[in-house]
Write an enzyme that holds these catalytic residues in place. Structure first.
Site, short mmCIF file in Angstrom:
data_model
loop_
_atom_site.label_atom_id
_atom_site.label_comp_id
_atom_site.label_asym_id
_atom_site.label_seq_id
_atom_site.Cartn_x
_atom_site.Cartn_y
_atom_site.Cartn_z
N CYS A 140 -12.12 -13.25 -53.78
CA CYS A 140 -10.98 -13.74 -52.99
C CYS A 140 -10.41 -15.01 -53.62
O CYS A 140 -9.47 -15.59 -53.07
CB CYS A 140 -11.38 -13.97 -51.53
SG CYS A 140 -12.73 -15.12 -51.34
N GLN A 176 -13.13 -8.50 -42.71
CA GLN A 176 -11.92 -8.67 -43.51
C GLN A 176 -10.70 -8.82 -42.61
O GLN A 176 -10.60 -8.14 -41.59
CB GLN A 176 -11.75 -7.45 -44.43
CG GLN A 176 -12.92 -7.22 -45.39
CD GLN A 176 -12.94 -8.19 -46.56
OE1 GLN A 176 -11.97 -8.92 -46.80
NE2 GLN A 176 -14.03 -8.22 -47.29
N GLU A 199 -27.49 -11.13 -47.14
CA GLU A 199 -26.48 -11.90 -46.41
C GLU A 199 -27.15 -13.13 -45.79
O GLU A 199 -28.27 -13.05 -45.31
CB GLU A 199 -25.87 -10.97 -45.33
CG GLU A 199 -25.16 -11.63 -44.18
CD GLU A 199 -23.95 -12.46 -44.60
OE1 GLU A 199 -23.16 -12.02 -45.45
OE2 GLU A 199 -23.81 -13.59 -44.05
C1 LIG Z 1 -16.34 -12.75 -48.31
S1 LIG Z 1 -17.58 -12.42 -47.10
C2 LIG Z 1 -17.98 -10.75 -47.52
C3 LIG Z 1 -18.73 -9.94 -46.53
C4 LIG Z 1 -18.76 -8.45 -46.77
N1 LIG Z 1 -18.91 -8.10 -48.17
C5 LIG Z 1 -17.52 -7.77 -46.19
O1 LIG Z 1 -16.62 -7.43 -46.96
O2 LIG Z 1 -17.44 -7.63 -44.97
C6 LIG Z 1 -18.90 -13.36 -47.74
C7 LIG Z 1 -20.19 -13.26 -46.95
O3 LIG Z 1 -21.18 -14.01 -47.65
C8 LIG Z 1 -21.97 -14.74 -46.73
N2 LIG Z 1 -22.47 -15.87 -47.51
C9 LIG Z 1 -21.82 -16.99 -47.90
N3 LIG Z 1 -22.59 -17.72 -48.72
C10 LIG Z 1 -23.75 -17.04 -48.86
C11 LIG Z 1 -24.94 -17.28 -49.60
N4 LIG Z 1 -25.08 -18.36 -50.39
N5 LIG Z 1 -25.93 -16.38 -49.53
C12 LIG Z 1 -25.80 -15.27 -48.75
N6 LIG Z 1 -24.70 -14.99 -48.04
C13 LIG Z 1 -23.68 -15.86 -48.09
C14 LIG Z 1 -21.04 -15.06 -45.58
O4 LIG Z 1 -21.78 -15.23 -44.38
C15 LIG Z 1 -20.13 -13.82 -45.54
O5 LIG Z 1 -20.66 -12.85 -44.66
#
Ligand SMILES: C[S@@+](CC[C@H](N)C(=O)[O-])C[C@H]1O[C@@H](n2cnc3c(N)ncnc32)[C@H](O)[C@@H]1O
Length: 425
Positions: free
Chosen positions: A382, A246, A302
């Protein structure tokens, strides 16, 4: 001159009265409004509701147009000197730094506008009427919304100068200051230095105050680089130095506190099976396990396998916590195929937290989540429009928003974060 007063063409200069804020950091003016007709919507950045501006049309579509603001004819009382001189309206539009598109608006008014964007998105896209309050992160009001950004990417132009891109372009705008960045980054970034053989530089301040300067040639590095540690309260999280974390220095604390507040411990059974979808390095899975107790069974899902490896380490103290690599849609499909009836029952007693990227979760993932019939769903968002669309989809499957908290984790930009808890309607 265009044939009809309401018709618009590229390059045309118009005077517009701005009457609303739109999603994506733009404001809404109308052109050609006559009695009974509201005129064509023109989206204009660098303005705000209540202002009259002179603007130049840069894109014309069937139902709307896009313009760049050239000059404020009649300013709002909420207009302030831009916090980043290099992004201010007195520069030509192509030379305004991107990334601080609300920096000309009084800070408290920025939050009201973000509130409006969320309420409008919920109403228009989600068909949901709800009052929302956007809260400032701790310390931001005192600091004037500056000094929060722990991650900054600057691009390097062909003369070796560093800066963000201008909005709607890949032209580097060289800058001499980074007011949104943490003090550590501001001190480390040598913006007057010319850089050779480098296309971009990432500045990252870790929670121990150390600043990492990562120069890149070509595409940013992916995969495993170095492991670093971020701290949230007493808890440490390891992650890859190029991995997701974040951005606001207080965001991990603000979001995990919000999640802790809404987890319904009367409804969610720790012995159920909870999921942390789009889990990164397990930030929310750790809060889920802390809140639900040491017997918690939680799986963080993830897409990035390096992040998953770190999540496994970060969650190691809970026997029932695991991290798996997979695309959420595919992982849920596999789960639906292989889950035994005992596992289905545990899933039905568990909590699902999802924190998707800007595009949101979408029909497929939301449908699969609803099929699991969990005890509770918490959505960390977000993007207000993606949240509203997904909330509508959940609504169609019998879920409603029980609580929604919104946080200004990106002051002076248009971005805003929300934590929505859903219950069965
Ligand atoms: C907004 S970040 C949130 C990460 C975590 N919840 C945090 O707050 O640190 C979104 C995460 O989703 C992963 N991501 C994006 N698309 C995805 C998908 N289709 N399936 C699995 N993970 C995904 C990205 O790599 C990223 O780590």
């Amino acid at each position: 001159m265009p044939a009809h007063p309401a018709s618009l063409e590229n390059g045309q200069i118009v005077e517009l009265t701005i009457d609303n804020v739109a999603h994506g950091g733009r404001f809404v003016g109308r052109h050609g409004a006559v009695d009974g007709e509201r005129g064509r919507v023109v989206f204009v950045p660098d303005t705000m509701p209540g202002e009259t501006v002179r603007a130049q049309i840069v894109e014309v579509k069937k139902s709307f147009a896009v313009a760049v603001a050239l000059e404020v004819v009649d300013a709002s009382a909420d207009r302030v000197e831009h916090v980043w001189p290099e992004a201010a309206i007195d520069r030509s539009p192509a030379e305004r730094a991107g990334g601080a598109e609300f920096g000309h608006i009084r800070l408290a008014r920025q939050r009201e506008l973000k509130q409006r964007v969320i309420e409008d998105a919920l109403q228009r896209t989600g068909g949901i009427t709800r009052d929302v309050t956007v809260k400032a992160a701790p310390g931001d009001v005192e600091r004037g919304g500056l000094g929060w950004r722990t991650r900054v990417r600057l691009h390097v132009d062909d003369r070796g100068r560093q800066g963000p891109f201008a909005p709607r372009s890949h032209e580097v705008v060289p800058v001499t200051s980074l007011p949104l960045a943490t003090e550590g980054i501001q001190l480390s970034a040598q913006l007057d230095q010319r850089l050779g053989g480098v296309t971009a530089v990432d500045y990252v301040e870790w929670s121990d105050g150390e600043v990492d300067v990562i120069a890149m040639e070509g595409a940013p590095e992916r995969g495993r680089t170095d492991t670093i540690v971020e701290t949230v309260g007493e808890r440490e999280f390891q992650l890859d130095r190029s991995g997701f974390w974040q951005v606001h220095r207080k965001a991990p604390q603000v979001l995990t506190d919000a999640l802790r507040r809404v987890i319904d411990v009367d409804r969610v059974d720790p012995a159920g099976w909870s999921l942390d979808l789009y889990g990164g390095v397990g930030l929310f899975a750790a809060t889920m396990a802390e809140t639900l107790g040491e017997r918690t069974r939680v799986t963080s899902v993830e897409g990035d396998e390096v992040a998953t490896d770190h999540a496994s380490e970060n969650l190691a103290e809970w026997l029932g916590a695991t991290a798996e690599t997979g695309r959420v849609d595919r992982w849920l499909r596999e789960l639906a195929k292989r889950a035994s009836s005992a596992e289905r029952e545990r899933l039905a007693n568990g909590l699902i937290v999802l924190d998707p990227p800007r595009a949101g979760a979408g029909l497929d993932v939301i449908g699969q989540i609803a099929d699991l019939e969990p005890a509770q769903i918490v959505y960390v968002a977000c993007d207000p429009v993606a949240l509203a669309r997904d909330a509508k989809l959940l609504g169609e499957r019998g879920w409603e928003i029980a609580s929604l908290e919104a946080f200004d984790l990106f002051p002076h930009t248009h971005h805003v974060e929300a934590v929505a808890a859903f219950r069965r309607s």
